[in-house]
Write an enzyme that holds these catalytic residues in place. Structure first.
Site, PDB file in Angstrom:
ATOM      1  N   GLN A 116       0.798  -1.240  -0.242  1.00  0.00           N
ATOM      2  CA  GLN A 116      -0.051  -0.142  -0.024  1.00  0.00           C
ATOM      3  C   GLN A 116       0.920   1.149   0.103  1.00  0.00           C
ATOM      4  O   GLN A 116       1.850   1.158   0.770  1.00  0.00           O
ATOM      5  CB  GLN A 116      -0.925  -0.001   1.213  1.00  0.00           C
ATOM      6  CG  GLN A 116      -1.931   1.274   1.262  1.00  0.00           C
ATOM      7  CD  GLN A 116      -1.179   2.262   2.120  1.00  0.00           C
ATOM      8  OE1 GLN A 116      -0.284   1.992   2.890  1.00  0.00           O
ATOM      9  NE2 GLN A 116      -1.401   3.689   1.987  1.00  0.00           N
TER      10      GLN A 116
ATOM     11  N   SER B 131     -13.759   1.902   1.063  1.00  0.00           N
ATOM     12  CA  SER B 131     -13.081   2.152   2.560  1.00  0.00           C
ATOM     13  C   SER B 131     -13.298   3.208   2.929  1.00  0.00           C
ATOM     14  O   SER B 131     -13.376   4.349   1.925  1.00  0.00           O
ATOM     15  CB  SER B 131     -11.706   1.693   2.423  1.00  0.00           C
ATOM     16  OG  SER B 131     -11.120   2.056   3.666  1.00  0.00           O
TER      17      SER B 131
ATOM     18  N   HIS C 216     -11.237   4.405   5.396  1.00  0.00           N
ATOM     19  CA  HIS C 216     -10.087   4.315   6.176  1.00  0.00           C
ATOM     20  C   HIS C 216     -10.317   3.983   7.747  1.00  0.00           C
ATOM     21  O   HIS C 216      -9.679   4.609   8.703  1.00  0.00           O
ATOM     22  CB  HIS C 216      -9.413   5.721   6.159  1.00  0.00           C
ATOM     23  CG  HIS C 216      -7.824   5.684   6.075  1.00  0.00           C
ATOM     24  ND1 HIS C 216      -6.948   5.810   5.198  1.00  0.00           N
ATOM     25  CD2 HIS C 216      -7.276   5.427   7.099  1.00  0.00           C
ATOM     26  CE1 HIS C 216      -5.759   5.635   5.441  1.00  0.00           C
ATOM     27  NE2 HIS C 216      -5.660   5.643   6.878  1.00  0.00           N
TER      28      HIS C 216
ATOM     29  N   GLY D 158     -13.645  -1.930   6.988  1.00  0.00           N
ATOM     30  CA  GLY D 158     -14.466  -0.994   7.604  1.00  0.00           C
ATOM     31  C   GLY D 158     -15.585  -1.799   8.716  1.00  0.00           C
ATOM     32  O   GLY D 158     -16.389  -2.322   8.139  1.00  0.00           O
TER      33      GLY D 158
ATOM     34  N   GLY E 149      -8.669  -4.405   9.531  1.00  0.00           N
ATOM     35  CA  GLY E 149      -7.601  -3.575   9.914  1.00  0.00           C
ATOM     36  C   GLY E 149      -7.278  -3.846  11.464  1.00  0.00           C
ATOM     37  O   GLY E 149      -6.535  -4.652  11.964  1.00  0.00           O
ATOM     38  N   ARG E 150      -8.118  -3.065  12.373  1.00  0.00           N
ATOM     39  CA  ARG E 150      -7.910  -3.280  13.747  1.00  0.00           C
ATOM     40  C   ARG E 150      -8.205  -4.643  14.247  1.00  0.00           C
ATOM     41  O   ARG E 150      -7.218  -4.808  15.442  1.00  0.00           O
ATOM     42  CB  ARG E 150      -8.961  -2.509  14.530  1.00  0.00           C
ATOM     43  CG  ARG E 150      -8.705  -0.901  14.052  1.00  0.00           C
ATOM     44  CD  ARG E 150      -9.848   0.007  14.925  1.00  0.00           C
ATOM     45  NE  ARG E 150      -9.889   1.446  14.697  1.00  0.00           N
ATOM     46  CZ  ARG E 150     -10.235   2.104  13.617  1.00  0.00           C
ATOM     47  NH1 ARG E 150     -10.759   1.197  12.541  1.00  0.00           N
ATOM     48  NH2 ARG E 150      -9.978   3.225  13.404  1.00  0.00           N
TER      49      ARG E 150
HETATM   50  C1  LIG Z   1      -3.973   1.893  13.302  1.00  0.00           C
HETATM   51  C2  LIG Z   1      -4.462   2.155  11.744  1.00  0.00           C
HETATM   52  C3  LIG Z   1      -3.481   2.536  10.898  1.00  0.00           C
HETATM   53  C4  LIG Z   1      -3.706   2.329   9.532  1.00  0.00           C
HETATM   54  N1  LIG Z   1      -2.872   2.973   8.674  1.00  0.00           N
HETATM   55  C5  LIG Z   1      -3.332   2.680   7.428  1.00  0.00           C
HETATM   56  C6  LIG Z   1      -2.389   2.968   6.364  1.00  0.00           C
HETATM   57  O1  LIG Z   1      -0.941   3.248   6.705  1.00  0.00           O
HETATM   58  N2  LIG Z   1      -2.416   2.969   5.307  1.00  0.00           N
HETATM   59  C7  LIG Z   1      -3.853   2.820   4.659  1.00  0.00           C
HETATM   60  O2  LIG Z   1      -4.224   2.701   3.395  1.00  0.00           O
HETATM   61  N3  LIG Z   1      -4.792   2.394   5.664  1.00  0.00           N
HETATM   62  C8  LIG Z   1      -4.603   2.565   6.961  1.00  0.00           C
HETATM   63  N4  LIG Z   1      -5.407   2.332   7.855  1.00  0.00           N
HETATM   64  C9  LIG Z   1      -7.115   1.679   7.354  1.00  0.00           C
HETATM   65  C10 LIG Z   1      -7.025   0.488   7.111  1.00  0.00           C
HETATM   66  O3  LIG Z   1      -6.364  -0.133   6.044  1.00  0.00           O
HETATM   67  C11 LIG Z   1      -8.470   0.155   6.997  1.00  0.00           C
HETATM   68  O4  LIG Z   1      -9.026   0.761   5.992  1.00  0.00           O
HETATM   69  C12 LIG Z   1      -9.268   0.111   8.256  1.00  0.00           C
HETATM   70  O5  LIG Z   1      -8.369  -0.087   9.336  1.00  0.00           O
HETATM   71  C13 LIG Z   1     -10.623  -0.826   8.167  1.00  0.00           C
HETATM   72  O6  LIG Z   1     -11.238  -0.810   9.350  1.00  0.00           O
HETATM   73  P1  LIG Z   1     -11.451  -1.813  10.498  1.00  0.00           P
HETATM   74  O7  LIG Z   1     -10.157  -1.181  11.276  1.00  0.00           O
HETATM   75  O8  LIG Z   1     -12.641  -1.118  10.985  1.00  0.00           O
HETATM   76  O9  LIG Z   1     -11.240  -3.092   9.993  1.00  0.00           O
HETATM   77  C14 LIG Z   1      -5.091   2.179   9.264  1.00  0.00           C
HETATM   78  C15 LIG Z   1      -5.970   1.844  10.220  1.00  0.00           C
HETATM   79  C16 LIG Z   1      -5.701   1.710  11.464  1.00  0.00           C
HETATM   80  C17 LIG Z   1      -6.775   1.440  12.511  1.00  0.00           C
HETATM   81  O1  LIG Z   2      -2.780   6.367  10.811  1.00  0.00           O
HETATM   82  C1  LIG Z   2      -3.507   6.097   9.590  1.00  0.00           C
HETATM   83  O2  LIG Z   2      -4.521   5.575   9.516  1.00  0.00           O
HETATM   84  C2  LIG Z   2      -2.577   6.143   8.393  1.00  0.00           C
HETATM   85  O3  LIG Z   2      -3.174   5.859   7.444  1.00  0.00           O
HETATM   86  C3  LIG Z   2      -1.169   6.596   8.497  1.00  0.00           C
HETATM   87  C4  LIG Z   2      -0.626   7.182   7.431  1.00  0.00           C
HETATM   88  C5  LIG Z   2       0.473   7.677   7.248  1.00  0.00           C
HETATM   89  C6  LIG Z   2       1.443   7.566   8.245  1.00  0.00           C
HETATM   90  C7  LIG Z   2       0.901   6.861   9.530  1.00  0.00           C
HETATM   91  C8  LIG Z   2      -0.202   6.355   9.339  1.00  0.00           C
END
Ligand SMILES: Cc1cc2nc3c(=O)[nH]c(=O)nc-3n(C[C@H](O)[C@H](O)[C@H](O)COP(=O)(O)O)c2cc1C
Ligand SMILES: O=C(O)C(=O)c1ccccc1
Length: 365
Positions: free
Chosen positions: A131, A249, A251, A283, A305-306
Site C-alpha cells: 500500500q 473504505s 479508512h 471497515g 484492520g483493527r
Molecule cells: C492504526 C491504523 C493504521 C492505519 N494505517 C493505514 C495506512 O497506513 N494506510 C492505509 O491505507 N490505511 C490505513 N489504515 C486503514 C485500514 O487500512 C483500514 O481501512 C481500516 O482499518 C479498516 O477498518 P477496521 O479497522 O474497522 O477493520 C489504518 C487503520 C488503523 C486502525
Molecule cells: O494512521 C493512519 O490511519 C494512516 O493511514 C497513516 C498514514 C501515514 C502514516 C501513518 C499512518
C-alpha cells in the site's frame, strides 16, 4: 456476551501504552464513521437459503492472480512494532499461515522485503500486497514501487482517501505525533529527498490527480487497486482508467468523519462497477457474518484492520492467527447456514434490513 474478538481487544488495551491503544482504536472527529462501520453491519440481516448446501464449503477466492483461503484479507495498518516487538513479521507469518493475503505498506515499521520473507518462510507462495500514498514527488513514488516489486509484492494498493491527514482527537489529547525512538517507517528510508522515516516522512498530497495515477500505472506491470473509494462516479472513472480493483473504505473512520458506513456505500459502487473489476471493502468487519453480508452486497473480499492489531498486541503471531482463524471459521459457518457452497452463492437478494419487513419494499438494497 463478550465475543472472542472483543476479549482480544480488551487484552490488547491492557498491554498497550494508552496513547498507542488510542492511536489504533481511534477515528477522526466524533468517530461517527468509525462507529457506523460496525453498526451498519448490525442493521443488516441475511435471508438464508435452504436445501442447497454441501458437506464441505469452498471458501477460497481468487484475486489478481493470488488465491486466498477465505474472502478476508489483511488491510494495511501502520506501525505494527508499536503493538509487538515482532511487529509486521508476526503479522506476515500469521497471515501466510491462515492462507490469506497481507497488505503491508509505507507506514510499516519493518521493510517490505523482510515482511515478504517472513510470509514466505511460513508459506512459499504467500501473497503480500504493498500500500502506498501517491507522493508529491513522482521519483519518491517510483522508488517505493521498485522496492515493493523487488521484494516480491504481487499488487499495489493506492490509498486515495487521504489528501490530507484525518484529525484524530485522541492523538491530539495524547500528543501522539511521532514514533518512539528506535521505530521508523522503514520503507521511507533513503528515498530521494527524504530523511529517516518517522511518522512525518509520509507525505500526503492533496493535489494528486488521475494523471498521477496514470503515471504510477505506467511505471509498473503490477495490478493497481484504489483504496478509499466511496462515490459511484469515482468507481466508474476508475474502471474507465483501467484500474484493476477497488476497495470501498473510509479508512476505518480515520479520515472523513462524515463519510458513510462502508457497507452502506458498497451496493452503489458494486452497481457502478457491474462486475467489470473486483470490489473489496473494509471497515467494521468483526465477524464472519459481516464478511458474508459484504459479499452478498457485491464485494469479492473484505479487509480487516483493527482486529489484526488487537490480536498482535494481545498475543503476537498467535493472536493474529487466532483472529484470522476465527473469521475463517465464522465465515464458513455462515456460508453453511445460508445454504451456500462457495462465496458466489451469497447474493444481494439474501440481504435485508433489520426492523423492516422483507419483501415489502422496505429494503434499500
Ligand atoms: C492504526 C491504523 C493504521 C492505519 N494505517 C493505514 C495506512 O497506513 N494506510 C492505509 O491505507 N490505511 C490505513 N489504515 C486503514 C485500514 O487500512 C483500514 O481501512 C481500516 O482499518 C479498516 O477498518 P477496521 O479497522 O474497522 O477493520 C489504518 C487503520 C488503523 C486502525
Ligand atoms: O494512521 C493512519 O490511519 C494512516 O493511514 C497513516 C498514514 C501515514 C502514516 C501513518 C499512518
Amino acid at each position: 456476551m463478550t465475543s472472542p474478538l472483543r476479549a482480544l481487544r480488551l487484552r490488547a488495551r491492557r498491554s498497550l501504552d494508552p496513547a498507542h491503544y488510542d492511536y489504533y482504536a481511534g477515528g477522526a472527529g466524533d468517530e461517527r464513521a468509525l462507529g457506523e462501520n460496525e453498526r451498519a453491519f448490525a442493521r443488516l440481516a441475511l435471508l438464508p437459503r435452504i436445501l442447497r448446501g454441501a458437506e464441505r464449503r469452498d471458501t477460497t477466492v481468487a484475486l489478481f492472480g493470488d488465491r486466498a483461503a477465505m474472502p478476508v484479507i489483511v488491510s494495511p495498518t501502520a506501525f505494527h512494532r508499536l503493538a509487538h516487538p515482532q511487529g509486521e513479521r508476526a503479522v506476515a507469518r500469521a497471515t501466510a499461515a491462515a492462507g490469506t493475503i497481507l497488505t503491508t505498506g509505507m507506514a510499516a515499521t519493518t521493510p517490505v522485503a523482510a515482511v515478504v520473507d517472513a510470509a514466505r518462510s511460513e508459506r512459499p507462495d504467500a501473497a503480500v500486497w504493498f500500500q502506498l500514498y501517491l507522493q508529491p514527488e513522482p521519483e519518491v513514488t517510483e522508488a517505493l514501487v521498485r522496492r515493493a516489486e523487488k521484494a516480491g509484492c504481487s499488487a499495489l494498493v493506492v490509498t486515495v482517501d487521504s489528501p490530507v491527514f484525518g484529525r484524530r482527537e485522541r492523538d491530539e489529547r495524547h500528543g501522539f505525533h511521532d514514533l518512539p525512538a528506535g521505530l521508523a517507517a522503514e520503507n521511507m528510508r533513503d528515498l530521494p529527498g527524504t530523511g529517516p522515516g518517522g511518522l512525518r516522512a509520509i507525505a500526503m498530497s492533496p493535489a494528486s490527480s488521475w494523471d498521477d495515477l496514470r503515471r504510477l500505472r505506467s511505471m509498473t506491470a503490477l495490478p493497481v487497486l484504489l483504496k478509499g473509494v466511496l462515490h459511484p462516479e469515482d468507481a466508474r472513472l476508475a474502471v474507465a482508467e483501467g484500474v484493476d480493483g477497488l476497495i470501498v473504505s473510509n479508512h476505518g473512520g480515520r479520515q472523513l468523519d462524515a463519510a458513510p458506513a462502508t457497507v452502506e456505500a458498497l451496493p452503489r459502487i458494486a452497481d457502478a462497477v457491474a462486475g467489470r473489476i473486483p470490489v473489496l471493502l473494509d471497515g467494521g468487519v468483526r465477524r464472519g457474518s459481516d464478511a458474508a453480508l459484504a459479499l452478498a452486497l457485491g464485494a469479492t473480499a473484505v479487509g480487516v484492520g483493527r482486529p489484526v492489531l488487537w490480536g498482535l498486541a494481545a498475543d503476537g503471531e498467535k493472536g493474529v492467527r487466532q483472529v484470522l482463524d476465527l473469521l475463517h471459521t465464522e465465515f464458513d459457518h455462515t456460508l453453511a447456514l445460508c445454504g451456500g457452497r462457495s462465496p458466489a452463492d451469497l447474493t444481494r437478494d439474501m440481504v435485508v434490513t433489520r426492523g423492516r419487513p422483507a419483501g415489502t419494499g422496505g429494503s434499500p438494497w
